[in-house]
Write a protein that holds these residues in place. Sequence first.
Motif, mmCIF file in Angstrom:
data_model
loop_
_atom_site.group_PDB
_atom_site.id
_atom_site.type_symbol
_atom_site.label_atom_id
_atom_site.label_comp_id
_atom_site.label_asym_id
_atom_site.label_seq_id
_atom_site.Cartn_x
_atom_site.Cartn_y
_atom_site.Cartn_z
ATOM 1 N N ARG A 33 0.830 -1.208 0.000
ATOM 2 C CA ARG A 33 0.000 0.000 0.000
ATOM 3 C C ARG A 33 0.866 1.260 0.000
ATOM 4 N NH1 ARG A 33 -2.910 -1.263 3.955
ATOM 5 N NH2 ARG A 33 -1.872 -0.081 5.611
ATOM 6 N N ILE A 34 1.954 1.250 0.757
ATOM 7 C CA ILE A 34 2.814 2.433 0.820
ATOM 8 C C ILE A 34 3.624 2.579 -0.465
ATOM 9 C CG2 ILE A 34 4.732 3.503 2.041
ATOM 10 C CD1 ILE A 34 3.638 2.377 4.613
ATOM 11 N N TYR A 35 4.117 1.463 -1.019
ATOM 12 C CA TYR A 35 4.839 1.566 -2.297
ATOM 13 C C TYR A 35 3.925 2.129 -3.382
ATOM 14 C CZ TYR A 35 8.953 -1.007 -0.648
ATOM 15 O OH TYR A 35 10.102 -1.381 0.016
ATOM 16 N N GLU A 36 2.669 1.728 -3.382
ATOM 17 C CA GLU A 36 1.739 2.250 -4.383
ATOM 18 C C GLU A 36 1.415 3.720 -4.120
ATOM 19 O OE1 GLU A 36 -1.400 -0.689 -4.299
ATOM 20 O OE2 GLU A 36 -0.495 -1.720 -6.026
ATOM 21 N N GLU A 37 1.448 4.117 -2.864
ATOM 22 C CA GLU A 37 1.271 5.542 -2.548
ATOM 23 C C GLU A 37 2.457 6.351 -3.092
ATOM 24 O OE1 GLU A 37 0.769 8.439 1.390
ATOM 25 O OE2 GLU A 37 0.477 6.277 1.578
ATOM 26 N N VAL A 38 3.644 5.800 -2.940
ATOM 27 C CA VAL A 38 4.835 6.446 -3.498
ATOM 28 C C VAL A 38 4.687 6.601 -5.012
ATOM 29 C CG1 VAL A 38 7.303 6.151 -3.963
ATOM 30 C CG2 VAL A 38 6.408 5.675 -1.674
ATOM 31 N N LEU A 39 4.232 5.537 -5.674
ATOM 32 C CA LEU A 39 4.092 5.566 -7.128
ATOM 33 C C LEU A 39 3.018 6.549 -7.586
ATOM 34 C CD1 LEU A 39 4.469 1.756 -7.864
ATOM 35 C CD2 LEU A 39 6.098 3.561 -8.428
ATOM 36 N N SER A 40 2.028 6.784 -6.745
ATOM 37 C CA SER A 40 1.009 7.776 -7.109
ATOM 38 C C SER A 40 1.590 9.185 -7.116
ATOM 39 C CB SER A 40 -0.166 7.709 -6.124
ATOM 40 O OG SER A 40 0.202 8.217 -4.841
ATOM 41 N N MET A 41 2.690 9.381 -6.387
ATOM 42 C CA MET A 41 3.350 10.692 -6.334
ATOM 43 C C MET A 41 4.562 10.749 -7.256
ATOM 44 S SD MET A 41 3.205 11.510 -2.229
ATOM 45 C CE MET A 41 3.911 9.930 -1.740
ATOM 46 N N SER A 42 5.178 9.594 -7.497
ATOM 47 C CA SER A 42 6.393 9.521 -8.312
ATOM 48 C C SER A 42 6.343 8.241 -9.141
ATOM 49 C CB SER A 42 7.627 9.533 -7.397
ATOM 50 O OG SER A 42 8.817 9.427 -8.137
ATOM 51 N N ALA A 43 5.682 8.310 -10.286
ATOM 52 C CA ALA A 43 5.369 7.121 -11.081
ATOM 53 C C ALA A 43 6.607 6.399 -11.596
ATOM 54 C CB ALA A 43 4.482 7.505 -12.254
ATOM 55 N N ASP A 44 7.738 7.096 -11.679
ATOM 56 C CA ASP A 44 8.960 6.486 -12.211
ATOM 57 C C ASP A 44 9.955 6.098 -11.119
ATOM 58 O OD1 ASP A 44 8.014 6.724 -14.793
ATOM 59 O OD2 ASP A 44 9.088 8.586 -15.203
ATOM 60 N N ASN A 45 9.471 5.950 -9.895
ATOM 61 C CA ASN A 45 10.352 5.524 -8.811
ATOM 62 C C ASN A 45 10.687 4.042 -9.025
ATOM 63 O OD1 ASN A 45 11.204 4.398 -6.196
ATOM 64 N ND2 ASN A 45 10.741 6.427 -5.405
ATOM 65 N N TYR A 46 11.904 3.782 -9.474
ATOM 66 C CA TYR A 46 12.280 2.430 -9.903
ATOM 67 C C TYR A 46 12.203 1.417 -8.764
ATOM 68 C CZ TYR A 46 15.025 -1.364 -11.944
ATOM 69 O OH TYR A 46 15.446 -2.591 -12.398
ATOM 70 N N GLU A 47 12.704 1.783 -7.609
ATOM 71 C CA GLU A 47 12.683 0.844 -6.486
ATOM 72 C C GLU A 47 11.253 0.519 -6.081
ATOM 73 O OE1 GLU A 47 14.189 0.342 -1.853
ATOM 74 O OE2 GLU A 47 14.812 2.105 -3.012
ATOM 75 N N ALA A 48 10.391 1.512 -6.042
ATOM 76 C CA ALA A 48 8.991 1.276 -5.675
ATOM 77 C C ALA A 48 8.301 0.404 -6.715
ATOM 78 C CB ALA A 48 8.257 2.605 -5.517
ATOM 79 N N LEU A 49 8.595 0.614 -7.993
ATOM 80 C CA LEU A 49 8.023 -0.219 -9.051
ATOM 81 C C LEU A 49 8.415 -1.680 -8.866
ATOM 82 C CD1 LEU A 49 8.692 2.086 -12.137
ATOM 83 C CD2 LEU A 49 6.422 1.336 -11.373
ATOM 84 N N CYS A 50 9.695 -1.902 -8.602
ATOM 85 C CA CYS A 50 10.182 -3.279 -8.430
ATOM 86 C C CYS A 50 9.590 -3.931 -7.191
ATOM 87 C CB CYS A 50 11.706 -3.289 -8.358
ATOM 88 S SG CYS A 50 12.524 -2.931 -9.929
#
Length: 228
Positions: free
Chosen positions: A18-35
């Motif tokens: 849930r938190i990684y997806e929250e990060v991606l909602s703010m920074s869609a190209d965050n590579y670590e969060a995507l992985c």
Amino acid sequence: MQRAEFLLNNYKETEALRIYEEVLSMSADNYEALCKASLLHNRIGDRYSTNDTRQMEHFSKARQLAAHALALHPSDEESNYLMALSLTNLATVLGPRQRLELTTQVKTYLDAALESQAEHAGAWHLMGRWQYKMANLNFAEIAAAKMFFGGFSNRASNLDAIHSIQKAITISPQNIRYYYDLATIYQELKDKEACVSVLKEALTVNMETKEEYELSRRCKIMLEEQVQ
């Protein structure tokens, strides 16, 4: 990101996702969060039965995130490994033609992952599973592959599969999943001595998660069956 990593390390995977997806909602190209989000969708999806639509949703999302990560870093070991993992999992819930199509793609990503990082335990384990699948295709699968895709350009042997999973164990000796899958191959090949040896090693692994305890239980049952 620090909070998500803390939750992930403490096996609170749904909260971490849930938190990684929250990060991606703010920074869609965050590579670590995507992985990490792709990995978690794969793990969580694997807990559902194949007739549960939530499994397909998780695996599809895992593939989408892996594809995004791969577009950002096409040569990195993690993005290639996660694409291979997502395709492998998706193949288990799709129809025969789609399953074969995805299976033909998996090795390309595993080769890329291992070219980038030769000591990637997960990629070696997945390679072993892929090789075992290729070595044991049934007649219908071989015929369908020839009809739809011109056949498989890459075949493998049971020995290839064993060596790959042994490599994964050497790199990451505390992952009970690797032992369980290797023991299952030996069981299928009716190599009782090797199967028993691997299962005994598996039961020395330290366990922390429900999945690990479940795999340990299965290893004990398999061992009892082998020594009867």
